[in-house]
Enzyme design. Structure first.
Site, mmCIF file in Angstrom:
data_model
loop_
_atom_site.group_PDB
_atom_site.id
_atom_site.type_symbol
_atom_site.label_atom_id
_atom_site.label_comp_id
_atom_site.label_asym_id
_atom_site.label_seq_id
_atom_site.Cartn_x
_atom_site.Cartn_y
_atom_site.Cartn_z
ATOM 1 N N TYR A 172 10.486 11.216 3.890
ATOM 2 C CA TYR A 172 9.595 10.380 4.705
ATOM 3 C C TYR A 172 10.338 9.675 5.847
ATOM 4 C CZ TYR A 172 6.671 10.715 0.453
ATOM 5 O OH TYR A 172 5.964 11.152 -0.640
ATOM 6 N N LYS A 188 12.875 9.971 -3.747
ATOM 7 C CA LYS A 188 12.878 11.355 -4.258
ATOM 8 C C LYS A 188 13.952 12.179 -3.565
ATOM 9 C CE LYS A 188 7.892 10.662 -4.215
ATOM 10 N NZ LYS A 188 7.559 9.971 -2.958
HETATM 11 P P1 NAD Z 1 -3.929 8.982 0.087
HETATM 12 O O1 NAD Z 1 -4.852 9.737 -0.801
HETATM 13 O O2 NAD Z 1 -3.323 7.721 -0.380
HETATM 14 O O3 NAD Z 1 -4.728 8.776 1.436
HETATM 15 C C1 NAD Z 1 -4.246 8.022 2.478
HETATM 16 C C2 NAD Z 1 -5.226 8.111 3.637
HETATM 17 O O4 NAD Z 1 -6.546 7.827 3.183
HETATM 18 C C3 NAD Z 1 -4.923 7.070 4.702
HETATM 19 O O5 NAD Z 1 -3.991 7.566 5.633
HETATM 20 C C4 NAD Z 1 -6.291 6.826 5.318
HETATM 21 O O6 NAD Z 1 -6.581 7.825 6.250
HETATM 22 C C5 NAD Z 1 -7.211 7.000 4.127
HETATM 23 N N1 NAD Z 1 -7.541 5.716 3.449
HETATM 24 C C6 NAD Z 1 -6.695 4.892 2.782
HETATM 25 N N2 NAD Z 1 -7.371 3.841 2.288
HETATM 26 C C7 NAD Z 1 -8.662 3.993 2.661
HETATM 27 C C8 NAD Z 1 -9.826 3.232 2.454
HETATM 28 N N3 NAD Z 1 -9.814 2.099 1.751
HETATM 29 N N4 NAD Z 1 -10.985 3.690 2.986
HETATM 30 C C9 NAD Z 1 -11.024 4.828 3.702
HETATM 31 N N5 NAD Z 1 -9.937 5.607 3.927
HETATM 32 C C10 NAD Z 1 -8.771 5.194 3.407
HETATM 33 O O7 NAD Z 1 -2.818 10.044 0.571
HETATM 34 P P2 NAD Z 1 -1.234 10.123 0.732
HETATM 35 O O8 NAD Z 1 -0.709 9.141 1.675
HETATM 36 O O9 NAD Z 1 -0.966 11.561 0.966
HETATM 37 O O10 NAD Z 1 -0.714 9.772 -0.739
HETATM 38 C C11 NAD Z 1 -0.319 8.471 -1.140
HETATM 39 C C12 NAD Z 1 1.168 8.410 -1.390
HETATM 40 O O11 NAD Z 1 1.573 9.402 -2.324
HETATM 41 C C13 NAD Z 1 2.030 8.738 -0.154
HETATM 42 O O12 NAD Z 1 2.092 7.680 0.764
HETATM 43 C C14 NAD Z 1 3.348 9.070 -0.800
HETATM 44 O O13 NAD Z 1 4.033 7.872 -1.159
HETATM 45 C C15 NAD Z 1 2.892 9.822 -2.050
HETATM 46 N N6 NAD Z 1 2.909 11.295 -1.877
HETATM 47 C C16 NAD Z 1 3.767 12.032 -2.631
HETATM 48 C C17 NAD Z 1 3.804 13.412 -2.511
HETATM 49 C C18 NAD Z 1 4.753 14.201 -3.358
HETATM 50 O O14 NAD Z 1 4.938 15.393 -3.099
HETATM 51 N N7 NAD Z 1 5.373 13.602 -4.339
HETATM 52 C C19 NAD Z 1 2.964 14.071 -1.593
HETATM 53 C C20 NAD Z 1 2.096 13.304 -0.832
HETATM 54 C C21 NAD Z 1 2.053 11.925 -0.990
#
Ligand code: NAD
Length: 286
Positions: free
Chosen positions: A56, A81
């Site tokens: 990230y 990670k």
């Molecule tokens: P998420 O499902 O948390 O969605 C985030 C998005 O949803 C935001 O950018 C916004 O557009 C929308 N959102 C957030 N709150 C909202 C609300 N209250 N109402 C309407 N829309 C809203 O997706 P993410 O960021 O992909 O996943 C969360 C976390 O998981 C990441 O920040 C990261 O830390 C982790 N992650 C890990 C992996 C992995 O491979 N281990 C992959 C992806 C993400």
């Protein structure tokens, strides 16, 4: 009657370490000023688990934020990670040292293998075990591991992963893997718990249930995870949404509502299937 949930709840991992069940993900928070503002709002709202990754490119921002936050070290929990191209024994040890420095920490709370890679596979885990044995990490785990990756890992591992962080949301509920993880006492932590957003407007059921409680579709989805015993790390840069995503402890879904949301599952991912990354030999990730 279900036990009352609260934002301060922790779950006890299989090695006794307590991990906040509800954390804050920082993927794609790329600008340091905006990062700081979002983290200030998150900390103010009560978030105490912060989930980053080498991939990230914001571990240093998180380190700067935490160092100046005034929060006591024992009051927050940091996950990072090891990235795919850093896998292998020596590479992982080096990558860990870099991450720890950027985070300005002496000890990390949770270190995850970001994606399973067919080669090297065991060497990376051996490096995590060594760092764990040295006390540099409180808990070690994996991410994007499916049952067959875990089965393979367990043929040689000395330490069982404490956490598996995997894609989980109403369109990809991952319930089979959940049951398998429960049997092994590996905590299931959902990434993209909101499915990155689109499902919040495309599923009228979420709005319907939300209207009943005066809650938004996002709050309904996050609450559904918790009541399904899944830990969450939602991400947002918008202050109102960061607070909104924290405010899910003053209502409870009925069993019927949980099952109705379970039925939205379509096996539809927002990102790569782990096995695509597992066998890919070129270094780049899309
Ligand atoms: P998420 O499902 O948390 O969605 C985030 C998005 O949803 C935001 O950018 C916004 O557009 C929308 N959102 C957030 N709150 C909202 C609300 N209250 N109402 C309407 N829309 C809203 O997706 P993410 O960021 O992909 O996943 C969360 C976390 O998981 C990441 O920040 C990261 O830390 C982790 N992650 C890990 C992996 C992995 O491979 N281990 C992959 C992806 C993400």
């Amino acid at each position: 009657m279900m036990e009352k949930l609260s934002f301060n709840d922790t779950i006890q991992l299989n090695n006794g370490v307590k991990m906040p069940r509800h954390g804050f993900g920082v993927y794609k928070l790329a600008d340091e000023n905006r990062f700081r503002t979002s983290l200030e709002v998150a900390a103010e709202a009560g978030y105490r688990l912060f989930d980053t990754a080498m991939f990230y490119h914001n571990e240093a921002y998180l380190g700067n934020f935490l160092a100046s936050s005034g929060m006591k070290r024992e009051d927050y929990f940091v996950t990072t990670k090891v990235w795919n191209t850093d896998q292998g024994y020596d590479n992982t040890l080096r990558a860990f040292e870099t991450s720890l420095k950027k985070l300005q920490l002496d000890q990390l709370d949770l270190y995850l293998v970001h994606w399973p890679k067919q080669e090297p596979f065991f060497d990376t885990w051996r490096a995590l075990e060594r760092l764990y044995d040295q006390g540099l990490i409180r808990a070690i785990g994996v991410s994007n591991f499916e049952a067959h990756h875990l089965e393979r890992l367990m043929t040689e591992a000395n330490v069982l992963p404490a956490v598996d962080q995997v894609e989980t949301h109403p369109h990809f509920s991952n319930r089979l893997l959940h049951r398998y993880l429960e049997e092994l006492h590996i905590a299931h932590q959902a990434w993209s718990p909101l499915g990155r957003g689109p499902l919040l407007t495309s599923e009228p059921l979420l709005q319907e249930i939300g209207d009943k409680y005066g809650k938004t579709p996002a709050q309904v989805v996050l609450r559904w995870h918790l009541q399904n015993n899944v830990a969450i790390i939602p991400k947002s840069e918008t202050p109102e949404r960061i607070r909104e995503n924290a405010s899910i402890y003053d209502f409870a879904l009925t069993g019927q509502e949980i099952r109705a949301i379970d039925r939205l599952n379509r096996g539809e991912r927002v990102s790569n299937a782990p096995d695509v990354i597992y066998v890919r030999t070129e270094p780049d990730f899309q």
